[in-house]
Design a protein around this motif. Structure first.
Motif, PDB file in Angstrom:
ATOM      1  N   GLU A   4       2.502 -11.022  -1.382  1.00 10.96           N
ATOM      2  CA  GLU A   4       2.398 -11.853  -2.585  1.00 10.96           C
ATOM      3  C   GLU A   4       2.032 -13.274  -2.202  1.00 10.96           C
ATOM      4  OE1 GLU A   4       5.149 -12.067  -6.177  1.00 10.96           O
ATOM      5  OE2 GLU A   4       6.107 -10.526  -4.920  1.00 10.96           O
ATOM      6  N   THR A   5       1.274 -13.932  -3.058  1.00 11.90           N
ATOM      7  CA  THR A   5       0.933 -15.330  -2.835  1.00 11.90           C
ATOM      8  C   THR A   5       1.815 -16.216  -3.717  1.00 11.90           C
ATOM      9  OG1 THR A   5      -0.786 -15.274  -4.521  1.00 11.90           O
ATOM     10  CG2 THR A   5      -1.456 -14.741  -2.276  1.00 11.90           C
ATOM     11  N   GLU A   6       1.728 -17.494  -3.515  1.00 12.00           N
ATOM     12  CA  GLU A   6       2.563 -18.432  -4.261  1.00 12.00           C
ATOM     13  C   GLU A   6       2.320 -18.380  -5.759  1.00 12.00           C
ATOM     14  OE1 GLU A   6       2.755 -22.428  -2.764  1.00 12.00           O
ATOM     15  OE2 GLU A   6       2.911 -21.720  -0.686  1.00 12.00           O
ATOM     16  N   ASN A   7       1.088 -18.064  -6.177  1.00 15.73           N
ATOM     17  CA  ASN A   7       0.799 -18.044  -7.613  1.00 15.73           C
ATOM     18  C   ASN A   7       1.163 -16.710  -8.267  1.00 15.73           C
ATOM     19  OD1 ASN A   7      -1.236 -16.263  -6.958  1.00 15.73           O
ATOM     20  ND2 ASN A   7      -2.916 -17.574  -7.654  1.00 15.73           N
ATOM     21  N   GLY A   8       1.752 -15.771  -7.486  1.00 19.92           N
ATOM     22  CA  GLY A   8       2.182 -14.495  -8.046  1.00 19.92           C
ATOM     23  C   GLY A   8       1.204 -13.358  -7.844  1.00 19.92           C
ATOM     24  N   SER A   9      -0.017 -13.662  -7.438  1.00 17.21           N
ATOM     25  CA  SER A   9      -0.958 -12.578  -7.150  1.00 17.21           C
ATOM     26  C   SER A   9      -0.649 -12.041  -5.759  1.00 17.21           C
ATOM     27  CB  SER A   9      -2.406 -13.065  -7.246  1.00 17.21           C
ATOM     28  OG  SER A   9      -2.731 -13.884  -6.141  1.00 17.21           O
ATOM     29  N   GLY A  10      -1.469 -11.189  -5.257  1.00 17.52           N
ATOM     30  CA  GLY A  10      -1.237 -10.661  -3.927  1.00 17.52           C
ATOM     31  C   GLY A  10      -2.345  -9.728  -3.521  1.00 17.52           C
ATOM     32  N   LYS A  11      -2.218  -9.197  -2.311  1.00 19.44           N
ATOM     33  CA  LYS A  11      -3.209  -8.232  -1.842  1.00 19.44           C
ATOM     34  C   LYS A  11      -2.605  -7.417  -0.709  1.00 19.44           C
ATOM     35  CE  LYS A  11      -5.429 -11.281   1.521  1.00 19.44           C
ATOM     36  NZ  LYS A  11      -6.697 -11.857   1.950  1.00 19.44           N
ATOM     37  N   PHE A  12      -3.157  -6.235  -0.517  1.00 23.20           N
ATOM     38  CA  PHE A  12      -2.755  -5.425   0.617  1.00 23.20           C
ATOM     39  C   PHE A  12      -3.337  -6.052   1.878  1.00 23.20           C
ATOM     40  CE2 PHE A  12      -1.354  -2.339  -2.343  1.00 23.20           C
ATOM     41  CZ  PHE A  12      -0.523  -1.469  -1.642  1.00 23.20           C
ATOM     42  N   THR A  13      -2.513  -6.126   2.906  1.00 23.90           N
ATOM     43  CA  THR A  13      -2.970  -6.689   4.179  1.00 23.90           C
ATOM     44  C   THR A  13      -3.069  -5.638   5.265  1.00 23.90           C
ATOM     45  OG1 THR A  13      -0.692  -7.273   4.764  1.00 23.90           O
ATOM     46  CG2 THR A  13      -2.037  -8.974   3.661  1.00 23.90           C
ATOM     47  N   GLY A  14      -2.541  -4.459   4.991  1.00 26.67           N
ATOM     48  CA  GLY A  14      -2.636  -3.394   5.977  1.00 26.67           C
ATOM     49  C   GLY A  14      -2.077  -2.088   5.461  1.00 26.67           C
ATOM     50  N   VAL A  15      -2.631  -1.014   5.971  1.00 26.83           N
ATOM     51  CA  VAL A  15      -2.162   0.331   5.671  1.00 26.83           C
ATOM     52  C   VAL A  15      -2.150   1.104   6.981  1.00 26.83           C
ATOM     53  CG1 VAL A  15      -2.856   2.533   4.600  1.00 26.83           C
ATOM     54  CG2 VAL A  15      -2.874   0.427   3.248  1.00 26.83           C
ATOM     55  N   THR A  16      -1.117   1.897   7.171  1.00 24.30           N
ATOM     56  CA  THR A  16      -1.047   2.779   8.330  1.00 24.30           C
ATOM     57  C   THR A  16      -0.802   4.194   7.843  1.00 24.30           C
ATOM     58  OG1 THR A  16      -0.143   0.995   9.701  1.00 24.30           O
ATOM     59  CG2 THR A  16       0.090   3.241  10.531  1.00 24.30           C
ATOM     60  N   LEU A  17      -1.643   5.097   8.299  1.00 22.16           N
ATOM     61  CA  LEU A  17      -1.468   6.514   7.998  1.00 22.16           C
ATOM     62  C   LEU A  17      -0.730   7.148   9.168  1.00 22.16           C
ATOM     63  CD1 LEU A  17      -5.031   7.310   6.590  1.00 22.16           C
ATOM     64  CD2 LEU A  17      -3.018   6.442   5.382  1.00 22.16           C
TER      65      LEU A  17
END
Length: 156
Positions: A98-111
């Motif tokens: 999550e970012t400070e403004n409430g949005s966010g993004k995936f930074t990694g996935v591991t299978l």
């Protein structure tokens, strides 16, 4: 080049009488429906964002899309290389920041696929095919972060 089009209907079902009067006046429940599909998917937001923990959230569905696309390509590549897979189970994990403004993004996935095959001689090749499957996966190719693989392959 071939193009494929997809459509889904997402219907919000969380109006509790006051619409979106304020952040806590509505629930996040919704239904995902695709024409011709057997069943609908009951969705919500993550409980961290006032969602229903018993329903799938967009992050669950995103992670499952990566995992299932990878699996389907992997199974195809195994069949092409004459590797007989008898079981496949993945416990995929992902990190969303999550970012400070409430949005966010995936930074990694591991299978973490656990694969059973019929030939001990094919374990090395079976493990290598995860990288090839990642290169072919439509969903992985649409992501802006690295997808890691930690396979465990054994003989059935």
């Amino acid at each position: 080049m071939k193009k494929h089009n997809y459509e889904v209907k997402v219907e919000w079902t969380g109006n509790e009488g006051n619409g979106t009067l304020d952040y806590k006046s509505y629930n996040r429940n919704h239904t995902i429906i695709a024409n011709g599909k057997y069943s609908e998917i009951n969705g919500s937001s993550d409980p961290s964002f006032l969602g229903d923990k018993t329903r799938y959230n967009p992050e669950d569905l995103f992670l499952s899309s990566i995992s299932s696309c990878h699996m389907l390509w992997y199974l195809h590549l195994c069949s092409v290389h004459k590797i007989i897979v008898t079981e496949y189970l993945d416990h995929a994990t992902g990190i969303m920041q999550e970012t400070e403004n409430g949005s966010g993004k995936f930074t990694g996935v591991t299978l973490h696929p656990k694969v059973k095959i019929t030939s001990l001689n094919m374990i090395t090749k079976a493990n290598q095919l995860h990288e090839e499957a990642n290169k072919m996966c439509f969903i992985a190719n649409s992501c802006n972060f690295k997808i890691e693989h930690k396979p465990h392959t054994s003989v059935a």
